[in-house]
Every structure is written in structure tokens, then in C-alpha cells.
Design a protein around this motif. Structure first.
Motif, mmCIF file in Angstrom:
data_model
loop_
_atom_site.group_PDB
_atom_site.id
_atom_site.type_symbol
_atom_site.label_atom_id
_atom_site.label_comp_id
_atom_site.label_asym_id
_atom_site.label_seq_id
_atom_site.Cartn_x
_atom_site.Cartn_y
_atom_site.Cartn_z
ATOM 1 N N LEU A 173 -15.421 -0.881 4.208
ATOM 2 C CA LEU A 173 -14.535 -1.715 5.032
ATOM 3 C C LEU A 173 -15.352 -2.729 5.831
ATOM 4 O O LEU A 173 -15.014 -3.920 5.869
ATOM 5 C CB LEU A 173 -13.704 -0.815 5.946
ATOM 6 C CG LEU A 173 -12.580 -1.477 6.749
ATOM 7 C CD1 LEU A 173 -11.492 -0.462 7.064
ATOM 8 C CD2 LEU A 173 -13.077 -2.117 8.043
ATOM 9 N N LEU A 206 -6.274 -0.373 4.657
ATOM 10 C CA LEU A 206 -7.197 0.697 4.320
ATOM 11 C C LEU A 206 -7.404 1.615 5.521
ATOM 12 O O LEU A 206 -7.342 2.849 5.404
ATOM 13 C CB LEU A 206 -8.527 0.099 3.856
ATOM 14 C CG LEU A 206 -9.686 1.067 3.572
ATOM 15 C CD1 LEU A 206 -9.320 2.063 2.492
ATOM 16 C CD2 LEU A 206 -10.938 0.279 3.187
ATOM 17 N N VAL A 241 -4.314 -0.364 -2.455
ATOM 18 C CA VAL A 241 -4.093 -1.466 -1.514
ATOM 19 C C VAL A 241 -4.148 -2.764 -2.306
ATOM 20 O O VAL A 241 -5.123 -3.022 -3.017
ATOM 21 C CB VAL A 241 -5.182 -1.473 -0.409
ATOM 22 C CG1 VAL A 241 -5.032 -2.711 0.477
ATOM 23 C CG2 VAL A 241 -5.132 -0.200 0.415
ATOM 24 N N CYS A 266 -8.208 -4.655 4.768
ATOM 25 C CA CYS A 266 -8.999 -3.756 5.612
ATOM 26 C C CYS A 266 -8.110 -3.025 6.623
ATOM 27 O O CYS A 266 -8.310 -1.831 6.894
ATOM 28 C CB CYS A 266 -10.092 -4.531 6.331
ATOM 29 S SG CYS A 266 -11.445 -5.066 5.256
ATOM 30 N N PRO A 307 -8.842 3.271 -2.839
ATOM 31 C CA PRO A 307 -9.654 4.177 -2.017
ATOM 32 C C PRO A 307 -9.187 5.619 -2.196
ATOM 33 O O PRO A 307 -8.061 5.874 -2.620
ATOM 34 C CB PRO A 307 -9.367 3.684 -0.603
ATOM 35 C CG PRO A 307 -7.941 3.212 -0.677
ATOM 36 C CD PRO A 307 -7.734 2.685 -2.081
ATOM 37 N N CYS A 359 -6.056 5.633 5.763
ATOM 38 C CA CYS A 359 -6.999 6.715 6.049
ATOM 39 C C CYS A 359 -6.551 7.511 7.278
ATOM 40 O O CYS A 359 -6.653 8.745 7.305
ATOM 41 C CB CYS A 359 -8.391 6.154 6.295
ATOM 42 S SG CYS A 359 -9.228 5.533 4.827
ATOM 43 N N ILE A 367 -7.722 -2.594 -4.179
ATOM 44 C CA ILE A 367 -8.557 -1.458 -3.764
ATOM 45 C C ILE A 367 -7.900 -0.155 -4.210
ATOM 46 O O ILE A 367 -6.680 0.001 -4.115
ATOM 47 C CB ILE A 367 -8.739 -1.413 -2.229
ATOM 48 C CG1 ILE A 367 -9.167 -2.777 -1.675
ATOM 49 C CG2 ILE A 367 -9.750 -0.341 -1.834
ATOM 50 C CD1 ILE A 367 -9.295 -2.808 -0.153
ATOM 51 N N THR A 373 0.838 -1.198 0.000
ATOM 52 C CA THR A 373 0.000 0.000 0.000
ATOM 53 C C THR A 373 0.872 1.248 0.000
ATOM 54 O O THR A 373 2.080 1.168 -0.218
ATOM 55 C CB THR A 373 -0.989 -0.011 1.180
ATOM 56 O OG1 THR A 373 -1.959 1.019 1.000
ATOM 57 C CG2 THR A 373 -0.291 0.161 2.518
ATOM 58 N N THR A 381 -14.397 3.996 -1.174
ATOM 59 C CA THR A 381 -13.614 2.779 -1.376
ATOM 60 C C THR A 381 -14.166 1.995 -2.561
ATOM 61 O O THR A 381 -15.368 1.761 -2.650
ATOM 62 C CB THR A 381 -13.627 1.912 -0.108
ATOM 63 O OG1 THR A 381 -12.792 2.541 0.884
ATOM 64 C CG2 THR A 381 -13.108 0.512 -0.369
ATOM 65 N N THR A 424 -16.058 4.868 2.824
ATOM 66 C CA THR A 424 -15.010 3.950 3.284
ATOM 67 C C THR A 424 -15.384 3.157 4.539
ATOM 68 O O THR A 424 -15.141 1.945 4.589
ATOM 69 C CB THR A 424 -13.694 4.718 3.469
ATOM 70 O OG1 THR A 424 -13.200 5.089 2.170
ATOM 71 C CG2 THR A 424 -12.645 3.885 4.181
#
Length: 612
Positions: A102, A31, A420, A28, A434, A35, A432, A4, A47, A98
Motif C-alpha cells: 500500500l 485496500l 479491488v 489504497c 489482496p 483489511c 488488486i 471491492t 497484496t 500489504t
């Protein structure tokens, strides 16, 4: 494999793997961590995810994009003098996506509790040593941040001093955000105490965010600052699980999200490129670059006009747009000798046995919107990099080298989200992209949650796109576009990138680098890319001229040979050069022959991967 946008966030994913979690659990955790670190996104953003389910042997799409609030209408914004919805502040916000995305992914496809996957983020909210890039981004945006009292309190920890943002390495504390995350964990814990199952308990946390006291404070804080989001907007929103779109390119099935993203533009491009001998042209030859540029312009012209929220009418003609026959017709439009400055949306309707209801609108659009643009020599693409002085020994040297560069725009668009990527031994794969709530962000009250700025991706005039006109409850067409590819029904590539409208341009080239030119996943992530600006910008700029296509504007990597650049110039291109022509690409290659994973993370950012 956990990859990530920040080393600490990748470590959070790796830690969850070490605790026995699967790829969804790890994704998750990453993520949540990104954030919390404001890795050009925050908890109030959106997301977008693709998940490969090894037991079902299928790709699942997660649509966790927020919607326009009930008060966000075309008339509202036009009455305030806007040509597009604003870039920043509470009026730029769609509902948060998001947290719900998640919770949905974790509840349905993960194995861990919400408490476990949020723990790294909770620890970081209590204080982590902030990186220089984020700290400096806060400092650059401090004038906007000062407009919003809750943002000012969180970000400008040295208010009144010459540098008001945190210093690199300083412990950055977010007590309000930590309290919000702990409330979600508390809701899960209480549900478990009541005998609820794991999935129901996680969704209890989701409900506290969207319908409970967190929602109350989010709405209060948003509306206090002039925002439009209501309690009903939050309560009525939920993520959607969808079927992804896909095409087959030389035996590889490439999956993208539906037309509420720009993802199908990559699929359209691949369909068109089937009709050319790319390998024979040679990597980054003039012919190859020209063919890519022309192909992308056609696909993005269709994106600009036809893509939008599939849950609202009109419904995009995706069957026609992704048909092989339509791609062949578009390929025949490409002149191998010169740029077409008037690349326009095609007509996919006959390819699904329908009549185009927008023929007259397309004619009016072509007449009123000069897609060839003006002042080409004075335009620098607002994508990735300040032009270097390399190869400027030509008549454009003076104009190119003296052009101003908007550093805040470049910072946002280059690092304009994160990605991600996660995969595990059981076969789960997650991709992902996001985003939303990037700096400078408006924080909603005492939640610690930065609001999305994605409303700006709507249009207020059907002349640009009748499919993406702002409507309450509707999702804007976003640039965010994770990717998965399967070969013989098994995972082949998982890949995503940052960078606004450049995302599917760069992902297309990454994919071709692997499939056509045999590069390793790391080589492909670092290879020189090109960018076209002959498309409507989806982010930034409040006027038509700010977002209009710039015909023939081509960004080349400074490593491209001068002879290639000279050939392209003779084909009608205006060329700029950059040190960085792509946001950071993160990817995983699945080596079926050896039963191993190859991770790739480009050298264009802080992105980081950990494999075990």
C-alpha cells in the motif's frame, strides 16, 4: 469507479475520489478498509496489483507478497510431521506484505497522504457495525481463535456465552489495530514536519511498520505464540515493482503478474484456445465446456509443476510456456471426445531452445502420483457451493446428494480473499487481489494485525514442483491474480475474483464471455461458470490425497441444461452441481466509443461498486 468486497469499503474508495484523489489513492483506501473489516484478509496478508499508468501508457506490476521467514525450512516442517506447511496459526505465516505494498503504490503513483487514505480504516477500527458474514465466520472459527490469546481478545467479545463472536450489527472495535495505523500516520506527519517530501514521508510510515516499534511488537507477539518471523525478516523485506507478463488474444493484450502467481495459467489457456472456434461451439455447450476443461487442465498442470518465485533458482521456463508454438502443441493433445484423466505438465524447454533439466523428475512424478485419482464418485469439489439436488436423477444421485460438505472450507474458498478495482477520468486503472490473514486469524501481539497463512502454498517435496519448494526468504506461488486488458494500447478490462484455485478458471470464462460472446461486464460477472478440480489444490489439506488432482471432477452451475450434463457425463466426467460456481467477480469495462466506464460486480457475495 470504485469496486471491492464490502459496501463500506467501496464507499471509502468513493470518498477519496470525492476528495480529488486518483484511482491509486482510492484503491489504497479500499485496500485499507477491507483489511480492517476482515473481508477474508487482514493487514498482515499480501497484496498483488496491476496498475495502468496513463502517462507512461504501460502496465506496472506490484509484487507485495511476503516471504518465508528465516526459520521456515523443509526439514523444520518435516521434523514436525507436516506434508505441507500448516493451514493456520503462527507457523503458517509469511512476512506481511500489504502495508508495504500500500505504501509503495501510494507513494509512487498516488496523490494523497497516507493519513487521508487510511482515515476510513482508522474510523472503522474505532468501531463499525460488523456484517453478519464476518461475524458468523468468527463464530465458526472460535475454537481455533481460542488457541491464540491476542485473537481471542479481539474477536471473542462475548467470551463464555453461547455465541462468543460479535452479533451482526454490533459495533466491532479494534483499538490495537487503530493504534498501529495511527502510529504509521504519525511517522508520516513527523517526516513532513522535518521537511521531507510526500513520498519520503509515506515511506517513513512503511519503515515504522517494518523496522520500528510496530515491527518489534509484531515479532514479539508472533514468536510468543510459536511463530518464526524475526526482526531481520521484516527489515529485509520490501515490495518489488516488476514487468507483467502478457499475451495477445484476438487483438486484446491481457496482462497478468509473473509466475509467483497462477496468473500465467490464464495466459497459457488463452494461447491454447486460439486454436478453437469457441464462438462456433456456443456458450456453455458440451463442446465448449469440454474444451475449456481440457485447456485449463493442461495449463494448470504446467502451473502445478513449473511456477514459483522468479527470484530463486530454478527459473521457470516462461518464454516456452507462453510461446504460441508450445500452445499449439498443447492444443493438439486435446481429444474432442473425452476427458484426459492423465493431463500432465508439458515440456516447454525445447520452445526456448533449452533441454528440460527435470525430465527424470517428471517421469518419476507421473509414476508415483496417480493424477487420475481414486474414488471419483465420492468426491465433491471443495470450491464454491454445496451440490444441489438438480439433475441428480441418475445412478450417482444417492452418492452425490449424501456427500458431506465442509462448510468452513467452502466459506474460506468461496470468499477466500477480496478484490479491488478502481479507475478514474485521468486514465489510471488499478486491479488488486489482496489476501492473507483470513479468519480464523492469529493476531501478532498487540498490533491488531492478523498474520498471513500463505506459507501453506509452498510444497515440501520437489516431486510436486521443484520451483515452489519452501526456502527461507522465498515467496510461495500464490493463487492471487488480478487482471488488466488493453485494446489498441488503451484500457479495455480490469478484472479480478476471489476463490483460490478457481480464480483464473473463473476469470478466463469472464473474459471469454465479454470477448467471444458479447456480454456486458455485469452479464459476464453473473454468468454460469464451470470449475475443474483436476489440479493440485494450493490451499488447505495436510496430506497428498487432500490436494491431489481429481480427474474428471466437474462442477457445473445448476442452470446448465440436463442434456448438456448428460453429454459431458458420456465424455468421462463426474458431475456436481452448484448454486454458485464462482467467487464474486469485480470488473470495469472501458467504453472507448462513448468515453464511459461500465462497472460489474457479481451476485455471489457482498461485493459492491460505486461510480460517479
Amino acid at each position: 469507479m470504485a469496486i471491492t468486497g464490502k459496501p463500506l469499503a467501496a464507499t471509502a474508495g468513493a470518498a477519496i475520489f470525492q476528495q480529488g484523489g486518483n484511482a491509486v489513492d482510492a484503491a489504497c483506501a479500499m485496500l485499507a478498509a477491507t483489511c480492517t473489516m476482515w473481508d477474508v484478509l487482514s493487514w498482515g496478508g499480501e497484496t498483488q496489483a496491476l496498475i495502468y499508468h496513463p502517462k507512461l501508457k504501460k502496465v506496472i506490476a506490484i509484487n507485495a507478497l511476503g516471504v518465508a521467514p528465516s526459520g521456515a525450512t523443509v526439514d523444520f516442517f518435516k521434523s514436525k510431521g507436516y506434508t505441507f506447511p500448516p493451514e493456520y496459526g503462527p507457523l503458517a505465516a509469511v512476512t506481511p506484505g500489504t502495508p508495504g505494498g500500500l505504501c509503495h503504490m501510494l507513494a509512487h503513483y498516488g496523490t494523497k497522504s497516507l493519513a487521508e487514505v487510511l482515515q476510513p480504516a482508522i474510523d472503522m477500527a474505532a468501531g463499525y457495525p460488523i456484517d453478519a458474514q464476518t461475524a458468523n465466520s468468527i463464530e465458526r472459527g472460535k475454537d481455533k481463535i481460542k488457541q491464540w490469546p491476542y485473537s481471542k481478545e479481539v474477536f471473542l467479545v462475548h467470551a463464555g456465552e453461547s455465541r462468543e463472536a460479535p452479533e451482526a450489527g454490533e459495533l466491532f472495535v479494534q483499538e490495537n489495530l487503530r493504534s498501529t495505523l495511527l502510529k504509521m500516520v504519525e511517522a508520516e506527519r513527523e517526516a513532513l514536519k522535518e521537511g521531507k517530501d510526500r513520498k519520503t514521508a509515506i515511506m517513513a510510515a512503511n519503515d515504522r511498520f517494518y523496522r520500528g516499534d510496530i515491527a518489534d511488537e509484531f515479532v514479539r507477539g508472533s514468536q510468543e505464540q510459536g511463530g518464526l518471523i524475526s526482526k531481520a525478516d521484516l527489515a529485509n523485506w520490501k515490495p518489488i515493482e516488476e514487468e507483467p507478463l502478457h499475451v495477445n488474444y484476438k487483438g486484446i493484450d491481457v496482462y497478468k503478474l509473473q509466475e509467483w502467481t497462477q496468473g500465467p495459467a490464464l495466459l497459457q489457456s488463452l494461447n491454447i484456445l486460439k486454436h478453437f472456434d469457441l464462438k462456433g461451439m456456443g456458450y456453455n455447450s458440451a463442446a465448449y465446456i469440454h474444451t475449456l476443461y481440457q485447456t485449463m487442465n493442461l495449463a494448470f498442470a504446467d502451473r502445478d509443476f513449473y511456477y514459483g518465485d522468479p527470484y530463486f533458482k530454478p527459473k521457470a521456463p516462461m518464454q516456452g510456456l507462453l510461446s504460441d508454438a508450445y500452445a499449439k502443441a498443447r492444443a493438439l493433445e486435446i481429444d474432442p471426445t473425452k476427458n484426459n484423466p492423465f493431463a500432465a505438465p508439458g515440456d516447454p524447454y525445447p520452445f526456448e531452445n533449452r533441454k528440460n533439466p527435470f525430465t527424470n523428475l517428471l517421469k518419476k512424478r507421473a509414476a508415483l502420483l496417480d493424477t487420475a485419482g481414486t474414488g471419483i464418485k465420492d468426491f465433491v469439489p471443495k470450491h464454491d457451493a454445496q451440490p444441489t439436488l438438480g439433475y441428480l436423477e441418475n445412478e450417482n444421485a444417492q452418492s452425490l446428494s449424501s456427500l458431506p460438505v465442509d462448510s468452513s472450507y467452502l466459506d474460506r474458498l468461496l470468499r477466500g480473499t477480496t478484490s479491488v478495482e478502481a479507475a478514474d477520468a485521468e486514465g489510471w486503472v488499478v486491479s488488486i487481489t489482496p489476501s492473507g490473514g483470513w479468519l480464523p486469524a492469529c493476531i501478532a501481539g498487540n498490533t491488531g494485525v492478523g498474520m498471513s497463512q500463505r506459507l501453506q502454498s509452498f510444497v515440501l517435496d520437489s516431486l510436486i514442483s521443484p520451483f515452489n519448494v519452501l526456502t527461507p526468504g522465498k515467496r510461495p506461488r500464490v493463487t492471487l491474480t488480478p487482471s488488466l486488458a488493453l485494446q489498441d494500447g488503451k484500457p479495455f478490462l480490469s478484472f479480478a475474483v476471489q476463490g483460490g484455485d478457481t480464480q483464473d478458471q473463473n476469470l478466463l470464462q469472464f473474459f471469454l464471455n465479454v470477448v467471444e460472446f458479447g456480454m456486458s461486464v455485469q452479464e459476464a460477472a453473473e454468468a454460469p461458470n464451470i470449475n475443474s478440480n483436476q489440479l493440485w489444490l494450493s490451499l488447505g489439506g495436510g496430506k497428498f490425497d487432500d490436494r491431489k488432482p481429481r480427474a474428471g471432477s466437474l462442477l457445473l452451475d445448476k442452470r446448465v441444461e440436463k442434456s448438456i450434463a448428460d453429454q459431458l457425463k458420456g465424455m468421462g466426467y463426474t458431475i456436481q452441481f452448484g448454486d454458485r460456481t464462482s467467487g464474486p467477480i469485480n470488473a470495469i469495462f472501458f467504453d472507448e466509443k462513448h468515453g464511459t466506464l461500465w462497472g460489474g460486480s457479481s451476485n455471489n457475495g457482498e461485493d459492491y461498486g460505486i461510480g460517479w
